[in-house]
Design an enzyme around this catalytic site. Sequence first.
Site, PDB file in Angstrom:
ATOM      1  N   GLN A 385      11.343  -9.024 -29.917  1.00 39.63           N
ATOM      2  CA  GLN A 385      12.005 -10.136 -29.242  1.00 39.63           C
ATOM      3  C   GLN A 385      11.829  -9.998 -27.728  1.00 39.63           C
ATOM      4  O   GLN A 385      11.912  -8.883 -27.227  1.00 39.63           O
ATOM      5  CB  GLN A 385      13.503 -10.143 -29.582  1.00 39.63           C
ATOM      6  CG  GLN A 385      14.166 -11.479 -29.335  1.00 39.63           C
ATOM      7  CD  GLN A 385      15.655 -11.480 -29.717  1.00 39.63           C
ATOM      8  OE1 GLN A 385      16.247 -10.433 -29.959  1.00 39.63           O
ATOM      9  NE2 GLN A 385      16.246 -12.648 -29.758  1.00 39.63           N
ATOM     10  N   GLY A 511      20.774  -2.309 -26.353  1.00 35.74           N
ATOM     11  CA  GLY A 511      21.847  -1.658 -27.093  1.00 35.74           C
ATOM     12  C   GLY A 511      21.492  -1.674 -28.573  1.00 35.74           C
ATOM     13  O   GLY A 511      21.560  -0.663 -29.259  1.00 35.74           O
ATOM     14  N   GLU A 514      18.430  -6.601 -33.899  1.00 38.02           N
ATOM     15  CA  GLU A 514      18.812  -6.944 -35.265  1.00 38.02           C
ATOM     16  C   GLU A 514      17.638  -7.011 -36.238  1.00 38.02           C
ATOM     17  O   GLU A 514      17.552  -7.950 -37.031  1.00 38.02           O
ATOM     18  CB  GLU A 514      19.540  -8.289 -35.224  1.00 38.02           C
ATOM     19  CG  GLU A 514      18.687  -9.498 -34.778  1.00 38.02           C
ATOM     20  CD  GLU A 514      18.667  -9.759 -33.269  1.00 38.02           C
ATOM     21  OE1 GLU A 514      18.900  -8.810 -32.506  1.00 38.02           O
ATOM     22  OE2 GLU A 514      18.417 -10.896 -32.868  1.00 38.02           O
ATOM     23  N   ASN A 515      16.743  -6.055 -36.217  1.00 36.74           N
ATOM     24  CA  ASN A 515      15.602  -6.122 -37.112  1.00 36.74           C
ATOM     25  C   ASN A 515      16.081  -6.114 -38.566  1.00 36.74           C
ATOM     26  O   ASN A 515      16.883  -5.264 -38.946  1.00 36.74           O
ATOM     27  CB  ASN A 515      14.654  -4.968 -36.799  1.00 36.74           C
ATOM     28  CG  ASN A 515      14.108  -5.065 -35.384  1.00 36.74           C
ATOM     29  OD1 ASN A 515      13.688  -6.140 -34.951  1.00 36.74           O
ATOM     30  ND2 ASN A 515      14.153  -3.970 -34.642  1.00 36.74           N
ATOM     31  N   HIS A 538      27.862  -6.637 -34.108  1.00 36.95           N
ATOM     32  CA  HIS A 538      27.011  -7.658 -33.491  1.00 36.95           C
ATOM     33  C   HIS A 538      25.654  -7.748 -34.208  1.00 36.95           C
ATOM     34  O   HIS A 538      25.247  -8.821 -34.655  1.00 36.95           O
ATOM     35  CB  HIS A 538      26.814  -7.330 -32.013  1.00 36.95           C
ATOM     36  CG  HIS A 538      25.930  -8.301 -31.299  1.00 36.95           C
ATOM     37  ND1 HIS A 538      26.411  -9.366 -30.583  1.00 36.95           N
ATOM     38  CD2 HIS A 538      24.570  -8.385 -31.202  1.00 36.95           C
ATOM     39  CE1 HIS A 538      25.424 -10.055 -30.071  1.00 36.95           C
ATOM     40  NE2 HIS A 538      24.276  -9.472 -30.434  1.00 36.95           N
ATOM     41  N   GLU A 539      24.984  -6.614 -34.322  1.00 37.50           N
ATOM     42  CA  GLU A 539      23.632  -6.654 -34.926  1.00 37.50           C
ATOM     43  C   GLU A 539      23.720  -7.059 -36.396  1.00 37.50           C
ATOM     44  O   GLU A 539      22.859  -7.770 -36.906  1.00 37.50           O
ATOM     45  CB  GLU A 539      22.924  -5.309 -34.760  1.00 37.50           C
ATOM     46  CG  GLU A 539      22.809  -4.811 -33.313  1.00 37.50           C
ATOM     47  CD  GLU A 539      22.263  -5.843 -32.327  1.00 37.50           C
ATOM     48  OE1 GLU A 539      21.549  -6.767 -32.749  1.00 37.50           O
ATOM     49  OE2 GLU A 539      22.582  -5.739 -31.125  1.00 37.50           O
ATOM     50  N   HIS A 542      23.974 -10.775 -36.840  1.00 38.52           N
ATOM     51  CA  HIS A 542      22.682 -11.468 -36.729  1.00 38.52           C
ATOM     52  C   HIS A 542      22.030 -11.671 -38.106  1.00 38.52           C
ATOM     53  O   HIS A 542      21.111 -12.494 -38.232  1.00 38.52           O
ATOM     54  CB  HIS A 542      21.721 -10.658 -35.852  1.00 38.52           C
ATOM     55  CG  HIS A 542      21.807 -10.958 -34.385  1.00 38.52           C
ATOM     56  ND1 HIS A 542      21.667 -12.224 -33.864  1.00 38.52           N
ATOM     57  CD2 HIS A 542      21.985 -10.134 -33.315  1.00 38.52           C
ATOM     58  CE1 HIS A 542      21.753 -12.170 -32.533  1.00 38.52           C
ATOM     59  NE2 HIS A 542      21.963 -10.912 -32.180  1.00 38.52           N
ATOM     60  N   GLU A 561      22.598 -15.900 -30.132  1.00 35.61           N
ATOM     61  CA  GLU A 561      23.519 -14.919 -29.543  1.00 35.61           C
ATOM     62  C   GLU A 561      24.965 -15.407 -29.448  1.00 35.61           C
ATOM     63  O   GLU A 561      25.893 -14.624 -29.648  1.00 35.61           O
ATOM     64  CB  GLU A 561      23.008 -14.471 -28.168  1.00 35.61           C
ATOM     65  CG  GLU A 561      21.667 -13.744 -28.218  1.00 35.61           C
ATOM     66  CD  GLU A 561      21.675 -12.474 -29.062  1.00 35.61           C
ATOM     67  OE1 GLU A 561      22.764 -11.953 -29.367  1.00 35.61           O
ATOM     68  OE2 GLU A 561      20.563 -12.013 -29.430  1.00 35.61           O
ATOM     69  N   ASP A 616      12.872 -14.202 -21.074  1.00 37.70           N
ATOM     70  CA  ASP A 616      13.766 -13.189 -20.526  1.00 37.70           C
ATOM     71  C   ASP A 616      14.517 -13.677 -19.287  1.00 37.70           C
ATOM     72  O   ASP A 616      15.595 -13.170 -18.972  1.00 37.70           O
ATOM     73  CB  ASP A 616      12.955 -11.939 -20.175  1.00 37.70           C
ATOM     74  CG  ASP A 616      13.672 -10.677 -20.588  1.00 37.70           C
ATOM     75  OD1 ASP A 616      14.520 -10.758 -21.495  1.00 37.70           O
ATOM     76  OD2 ASP A 616      13.397  -9.620 -19.997  1.00 37.70           O
ATOM     77  N   TYR A 624      25.375 -15.601 -24.652  1.00 37.25           N
ATOM     78  CA  TYR A 624      26.259 -14.741 -25.441  1.00 37.25           C
ATOM     79  C   TYR A 624      27.712 -15.237 -25.367  1.00 37.25           C
ATOM     80  O   TYR A 624      28.287 -15.697 -26.346  1.00 37.25           O
ATOM     81  CB  TYR A 624      26.200 -13.297 -24.917  1.00 37.25           C
ATOM     82  CG  TYR A 624      24.940 -12.548 -25.287  1.00 37.25           C
ATOM     83  CD1 TYR A 624      24.928 -11.617 -26.299  1.00 37.25           C
ATOM     84  CD2 TYR A 624      23.741 -12.773 -24.614  1.00 37.25           C
ATOM     85  CE1 TYR A 624      23.790 -10.910 -26.654  1.00 37.25           C
ATOM     86  CE2 TYR A 624      22.585 -12.077 -24.948  1.00 37.25           C
ATOM     87  CZ  TYR A 624      22.612 -11.149 -25.973  1.00 37.25           C
ATOM     88  OH  TYR A 624      21.482 -10.462 -26.327  1.00 37.25           O
TER      89      TYR A 624
HETATM   90  N1  BES Z   1      18.791  -9.615 -30.049  1.00 44.09           N
HETATM   91  C1  BES Z   1      19.491  -8.951 -29.032  1.00 44.09           C
HETATM   92  C2  BES Z   1      18.608  -8.155 -28.122  1.00 44.09           C
HETATM   93  C3  BES Z   1      17.543  -8.985 -27.426  1.00 44.09           C
HETATM   94  C4  BES Z   1      17.847 -10.209 -26.886  1.00 44.09           C
HETATM   95  C5  BES Z   1      16.277  -8.496 -27.332  1.00 44.09           C
HETATM   96  C6  BES Z   1      16.844 -10.948 -26.256  1.00 44.09           C
HETATM   97  C7  BES Z   1      15.288  -9.242 -26.694  1.00 44.09           C
HETATM   98  C8  BES Z   1      15.566 -10.464 -26.167  1.00 44.09           C
HETATM   99  C9  BES Z   1      20.583  -8.049 -29.596  1.00 44.09           C
HETATM  100  O1  BES Z   1      21.211  -8.576 -30.709  1.00 44.09           O
HETATM  101  C10 BES Z   1      21.633  -7.896 -28.556  1.00 44.09           C
HETATM  102  O2  BES Z   1      22.228  -8.870 -28.201  1.00 44.09           O
HETATM  103  N2  BES Z   1      21.855  -6.676 -28.083  1.00 44.09           N
HETATM  104  C11 BES Z   1      22.856  -6.380 -27.093  1.00 44.09           C
HETATM  105  C12 BES Z   1      24.068  -5.746 -27.730  1.00 44.09           C
HETATM  106  C13 BES Z   1      25.173  -6.656 -28.081  1.00 44.09           C
HETATM  107  C14 BES Z   1      26.373  -5.879 -28.542  1.00 44.09           C
HETATM  108  C15 BES Z   1      25.565  -7.643 -27.035  1.00 44.09           C
HETATM  109  C16 BES Z   1      22.309  -5.373 -26.131  1.00 44.09           C
HETATM  110  O3  BES Z   1      21.236  -4.837 -26.369  1.00 44.09           O
HETATM  111  O4  BES Z   1      22.946  -5.098 -25.125  1.00 44.09           O
HETATM  112 ZN    ZN Z   2      22.401 -10.203 -30.247  1.00 39.02          ZN
END
Ligand code: BES
Ligand code: ZN
Length: 839
Positions: A385, A511, A514-515, A538-539, A542, A561, A616, A624
């Site tokens: 992602q 962090g 969600e694979n 969270h994951e 997803h 998100e 990004d 979120y």
């Molecule tokens: N899917 C996201 C990570 C992501 C988002 C990767 C956009 C690449 C592009 C993942 O589910 C996520 O939101 N991770 C958060 C943790 C969460 C508890 C808010 C993180 O990595 O901080």
């Molecule tokens: Zn997420």
Amino acid sequence: MACAFALNPQLPDTTLNVVPLPHRKLTESRESLPDPVAPELIGSERQKVSPPSVMQNWSAVFGASPDHVRVTDELQALLCRQEKNSGSGVPYHWQRPPPTVTKIDSEPPQLPPLDVLDPPAPLHPEQPTRGAGAPDIGPEDRPTRTRKTIAGRSMGTSVVAEVSASRSTKSMRHRKPDLGIPGPGKGRVPKEVSNRPGRLRDASRPPVGACRVRRPDPAPPVAWPPMRRTTLVSPLLPALLLAAACRSLATSERPPVVRDIHSFAEPNRVRVEHVDLDLELDFQAREARGTAELGLARIDGDAPLVVDTHDLEILGVYGSDGKARKWSLGPGAERLGRPLTIQLEEDDERVRIAYHTTASSEAMQWLEPEQTAGGRRPFLFTQGQAILTRSWIPLQDSPGVRVTWSAHVRCPEDLTVVMSAERQGRDPEGNWRFRMDRAVPPYLIAMACGDLEFRAISQRCGVWAEPGVAMAARAELEDTESMVAAAEKLFGPYRWGRYDLLILPPSFPYGGMENPTLTFATPTILAGDKSLVALVAHELAHSWSGNLVTNATWSDFWLNEGFTVYCENRIMEVLYGPERAATERVLEIGELEDEMKTLEPWQQVLHTNLAGHHPDDGFSGVPYTKGALLLTRLEQVVGRERWDAFLRGWFDGHAFRSVTTADFLAYLEAQLGSEIGSVDLVAWTEQPGLPADAPRPKTASLTAVDAEVASYARGSAPGELATQGWTTQQWLRFLRGLPDTLTSEQMAALDQAFGFTRSGNSEILCQWLELSIRHRYAVADPELERFLHDVGRRKFLKPLYTALMETDPGRGKKLYEENRARYHSVSVATLDGIVRKSG
Ligand code: BES
Ligand code: ZN
């Protein structure tokens, strides 16, 4: 040096290995911190330490001494409980050398194929609507193929490769790793005159007039044998028939894919529907090489296949008959990669692309052994992602294009491969085999390879981690099964078979990710007291919002998100109570309000316009927290019961589909339109800022913290504050609320009272280190340097380097240049913009 911690043998998981990283000797890290506790823990000394899961957190993962961990009341209680149970009087002690860790459940049990467990939900009658500017799909775009030859068509691209069609045959699957594919440096595609790097352009319209370069055929001198129609072989015929029936239903109703400005693919002409990977992982060369075989739907029989690539070396392309096909790599766009256009023959239902990744392949991070917990073996992981999958697999890398997939992967004998799919064991050639029968967006194809072991949590849940981390990880994540059960009650059946987690080395840039079937997670969530497990919720969430119902484009990212943050919070509420859930939410809202001040108006919009931007660039708390707040607002208006039924219907009705914001609004209107008139959906989804009706929850526990912060600001000494029994979330609120005029003496007093510099909780430590930079509290410097060296999580690095650049840019630059090579490309892309922007 390796140490082991022995606990009460009556308790499960009572022995663990603590293997400090070689670059951090215990003595070294102890020197850098005040008030060390001796590692030989006996008698009364034991009261000073926390139980092993906490200790192992920083010690095994980051190489710091285990005694650098603060003891929470909860953990003290556990310690005493275990002591009582053991009856030995000495519940914990160090042993050297460590006992061998018994590998429990070295492989997770296999569940029946997904289709047997849970056939796909019937397709919802509503088809996704096309986004603005989507190409018109006429009746001829339906799956009935027109059969015309393609010979003589102009390529219209800048690099043209011609491939001879007469080749000798060679078995494709189960062949030896050497494919005749050139090694590094051989057969490189000449650098083309690129189409002006800079801002991203509309990817759906390749620029014209690019320079044409003819180059020799880089393909291996072989013709591949005709490809199998399917690689999914199973003795379970009924399951296969069911799967086939479901697949053909989906095929006959194949809805158009929404236009995606971040992909070159043209999936409404020829669509990739299945991917078979056959890869060899070469840790020496830091390359994955092999083939991707793509199963196609020929919607427009005349059209070429266009797939996304980014920094891939394409070696050859072969059609259904195994013979070479003409292909060309088009001009690239900055950070989008290059389109690979393949001229198809009339009968091509599959093509096979021989390729290898390169040092620039952004999805992959190849780690040196010293970047792992064990310190002895290398590690590889991928991050797909948002648009990085194209840098390790040539495919149509848009979240609107869903694929089923399988993989055969070879790696060094002492390593284990895990992927985001059902494990199928190993074949006699040593291939690790996987398959995913559920159609997923390409960003969810993921792989990791390293010294890994598995620990079961329940029949369908478990943890993969390096041996020195696995036991603590399992203890920390033991509530995972309860989370899955809670989520199923709320959102409907879990449709992915297993739910496992993989704890990665600390350079993982997120962090969590969600694979499907296998959440990838940072070790920085292993706090020892489950205080950071909201990330698991969270994951896991997803699995419904994102993986089952997926944002069709990155402008709809909030559908992934925002829904997930909302669902995560509902899971947290079930497991840990409304106060904990509300506390997490209040903290997030506080963070969003701070962040909003730094965002441009377009970034504050839920349904973002990403024209000219990388996905990004739209990453912030907006999709979120603002997204979750919209859903909370709707819940408030219609009531929880109605809202829960709505959510369930949304997931069931759009299962395994990619959806747009317009789809959501249409469905909302159809289901709840008469009840939500008071909510200004245009303001929520299309305008910047937080609407006035955004819910603003309060919680007693954080209100209490605010009172202590106010008392401190009025002059109370740290020791006079009522901090007894505070949770991680309360400490975070406290740190964020401190005045920004603190002197280094005040910082020292706070540290003395609360031991922040020694915190084993990554969130607290990061918050404290940021304050330490801003208030020039040099005592924390060694810990800051260690943290920047070991941890690659972007969420932490971004505020730390920002603070460094604002207060001491020379130091910020120096530290960054020292550590940059250790960070994943995702973090590097963000940090370059902070540290290197001024040149
Ligand atoms: N899917 C996201 C990570 C992501 C988002 C990767 C956009 C690449 C592009 C993942 O589910 C996520 O939101 N991770 C958060 C943790 C969460 C508890 C808010 C993180 O990595 O901080
Ligand atoms: Zn997420």
